[in-house]
Scaffold this motif. Structure first.
Motif, short mmCIF file in Angstrom:
data_model
loop_
_atom_site.label_atom_id
_atom_site.label_comp_id
_atom_site.label_asym_id
_atom_site.label_seq_id
_atom_site.Cartn_x
_atom_site.Cartn_y
_atom_site.Cartn_z
N SER A 8 4.48 47.99 40.39
CA SER A 8 4.26 47.19 41.54
C SER A 8 5.66 46.62 41.99
O SER A 8 5.97 46.38 43.08
CB SER A 8 3.45 45.89 41.20
OG SER A 8 2.14 46.44 40.88
N ILE A 9 6.52 45.99 40.91
CA ILE A 9 7.70 45.65 40.96
C ILE A 9 8.63 46.41 41.78
O ILE A 9 9.27 46.40 42.67
CB ILE A 9 8.42 44.80 39.80
CG1 ILE A 9 7.74 44.01 39.21
CG2 ILE A 9 9.96 44.50 39.98
CD1 ILE A 9 7.73 43.43 37.76
N PRO A 15 15.07 44.74 49.18
CA PRO A 15 15.53 43.70 48.03
C PRO A 15 15.13 42.09 48.29
O PRO A 15 14.88 42.01 49.35
CB PRO A 15 17.10 43.78 47.62
CG PRO A 15 17.45 44.31 49.24
CD PRO A 15 16.42 45.18 49.83
N GLY A 16 14.77 41.43 47.42
CA GLY A 16 14.18 40.18 47.32
C GLY A 16 13.56 39.71 46.51
O GLY A 16 12.98 40.30 45.67
N ASP A 17 13.14 38.46 46.35
CA ASP A 17 12.09 37.73 45.29
C ASP A 17 11.01 38.14 45.69
O ASP A 17 10.31 38.39 46.59
CB ASP A 17 12.40 36.27 45.14
CG ASP A 17 13.90 35.73 45.12
OD1 ASP A 17 14.56 36.50 44.69
OD2 ASP A 17 14.18 34.44 45.63
N ILE A 18 10.17 38.23 44.36
CA ILE A 18 8.70 38.50 44.51
C ILE A 18 8.08 37.42 43.90
O ILE A 18 8.15 36.80 42.87
CB ILE A 18 8.64 39.82 43.51
CG1 ILE A 18 9.26 41.00 43.96
CG2 ILE A 18 7.00 39.97 43.54
CD1 ILE A 18 9.29 42.06 43.00
N GLY A 69 10.15 39.10 33.63
CA GLY A 69 11.14 38.37 34.47
C GLY A 69 10.43 37.30 35.28
O GLY A 69 11.27 36.66 36.03
N PHE A 70 9.38 37.07 35.46
CA PHE A 70 8.91 36.04 36.29
C PHE A 70 8.95 34.51 35.69
O PHE A 70 8.92 34.65 34.36
CB PHE A 70 7.50 36.08 36.78
CG PHE A 70 7.19 37.40 37.58
CD1 PHE A 70 7.18 37.42 39.02
CD2 PHE A 70 6.99 38.71 37.19
CE1 PHE A 70 6.87 38.23 39.72
CE2 PHE A 70 6.62 39.79 37.96
CZ PHE A 70 6.63 39.48 39.40
N VAL A 71 9.39 33.56 36.47
CA VAL A 71 9.61 32.18 36.12
C VAL A 71 8.76 31.31 36.93
O VAL A 71 8.35 31.61 37.68
CB VAL A 71 10.98 31.89 36.06
CG1 VAL A 71 11.93 32.63 35.02
CG2 VAL A 71 11.55 31.68 37.54
N PRO A 72 7.95 30.34 36.03
CA PRO A 72 7.02 29.40 36.67
C PRO A 72 7.99 28.57 37.97
O PRO A 72 9.26 28.36 37.92
CB PRO A 72 6.76 28.68 35.68
CG PRO A 72 7.13 29.21 34.45
CD PRO A 72 8.06 30.19 34.64
N ASP A 73 7.22 28.24 38.91
CA ASP A 73 7.83 27.61 40.23
C ASP A 73 6.87 26.68 40.67
O ASP A 73 5.85 27.34 41.51
CB ASP A 73 8.16 28.69 41.23
CG ASP A 73 8.90 28.10 42.39
OD1 ASP A 73 9.66 27.14 42.16
OD2 ASP A 73 8.76 28.41 43.51
N GLY A 74 6.79 25.56 40.22
CA GLY A 74 5.55 24.62 40.71
C GLY A 74 4.63 23.99 39.76
O GLY A 74 4.80 24.50 38.59
N GLU A 75 3.80 23.41 39.90
CA GLU A 75 2.71 22.89 39.11
C GLU A 75 1.56 23.70 39.25
O GLU A 75 1.39 24.55 40.05
CB GLU A 75 2.21 21.39 39.73
CG GLU A 75 3.49 20.57 39.95
CD GLU A 75 3.93 20.21 38.64
OE1 GLU A 75 3.21 19.81 37.51
OE2 GLU A 75 5.29 19.99 38.65
N THR A 76 0.76 23.54 38.16
CA THR A 76 -0.37 24.36 37.91
C THR A 76 -1.52 23.91 38.95
O THR A 76 -1.28 22.68 39.50
CB THR A 76 -1.09 24.25 36.42
OG1 THR A 76 -1.26 22.93 36.34
CG2 THR A 76 0.02 24.82 35.35
N LYS A 130 13.33 36.68 40.48
CA LYS A 130 14.44 36.64 41.40
C LYS A 130 14.98 38.11 41.48
O LYS A 130 15.27 38.95 40.70
CB LYS A 130 15.67 35.73 41.02
CG LYS A 130 15.08 34.35 40.82
CD LYS A 130 15.07 33.69 42.40
CE LYS A 130 15.02 32.24 42.41
NZ LYS A 130 14.72 31.91 43.75
N SER A 131 15.35 38.54 42.80
CA SER A 131 15.93 39.59 43.03
C SER A 131 17.26 39.69 42.46
O SER A 131 18.13 38.80 42.23
CB SER A 131 16.23 39.89 44.69
OG SER A 131 17.04 41.11 44.89
N PRO A 132 17.69 40.71 41.82
CA PRO A 132 19.10 41.15 41.09
C PRO A 132 20.34 40.90 42.12
O PRO A 132 21.12 40.31 41.53
CB PRO A 132 18.96 42.67 40.74
CG PRO A 132 17.51 43.07 40.81
CD PRO A 132 16.76 42.05 41.89
N LYS A 133 19.89 41.06 43.31
CA LYS A 133 21.01 40.76 44.39
C LYS A 133 20.84 39.31 44.94
O LYS A 133 21.74 38.91 45.57
CB LYS A 133 20.74 41.60 45.66
CG LYS A 133 20.86 43.02 45.25
CD LYS A 133 20.50 43.94 46.46
CE LYS A 133 20.60 45.54 46.02
NZ LYS A 133 21.39 46.39 46.54
#
Length: 152
Positions: A98-99, A108-111, A127-134, A148-151
């Motif tokens: 999927s990635i 290219p871009g963030d997912i 490689g996903f990091v939390p972004d925001g509240e539950t 985050k995209s490698p670019k």
């Protein structure tokens, strides 16, 4: 174990592929997770669908969402693996595909994903990091995560 995959736009799915995809999503999201919700949300038609097969049976899938449809970023959603193959790496394989296909199809871009919090460790390992509240979605705790995209 013969494992194959395909990725298709909605209009390219055969009726048999669509049936298998919707059946698996219902088995996991509605029956197994005991979650009554409307899976058919009018987004499938503009998405791509990654389907992972084991011995010609659909065992995992995901939905690749173009940027701007749900989030500003491209997204991966409706990620599932059948109960019979859990622990065999099918979830990791479908997410890796999927990635890869998000980057190939949308550039290219963030997912972004909306992850069930119990799977936070799994998505973090990709490689996903939390972004925001539950937040609560249909009675299940979720959190948005971004890869985050490698670019970037």
């Amino acid at each position: 174990m013969n494992v194959t995959h395909s990725v298709k736009a909605f209009q390219d799915l055969t009726v048999y592929e669509l049936y298998a995809l919707l059946k698996l999503r219902s088995e996991v999201f509605v029956v197994e997770q005991n979650c009554v919700y409307l899976d058919l949300d009018d987004k499938d038609q503009v998405c791509y669908h990654v389907m992972l097969y084991r011995n010609d049976q659909l065992v995992a899938c995901s939905r690749l969402v173009p940027p701007g449809l749900v989030y500003e970023e491209m997204a991966i959603g409706r990620v599932i693996s059948a109960g019979a193959v859990r622990g065999l790496g099918m979830g990791r394989k479908v997410m890796g595909l999927s990635i890869q296909y998000c980057q190939e199809l949308f550039g290219p871009g963030d997912i972004r994903i909306g992850a069930q919090t119990y799977a936070l460790g799994f998505y973090s390992s990709l490689g996903f990091v939390p972004d925001g509240e539950t937040y609560d979605e249909d009675g299940i705790e979720h959190i948005e995560m971004v890869k985050k995209s490698p670019k970037s």
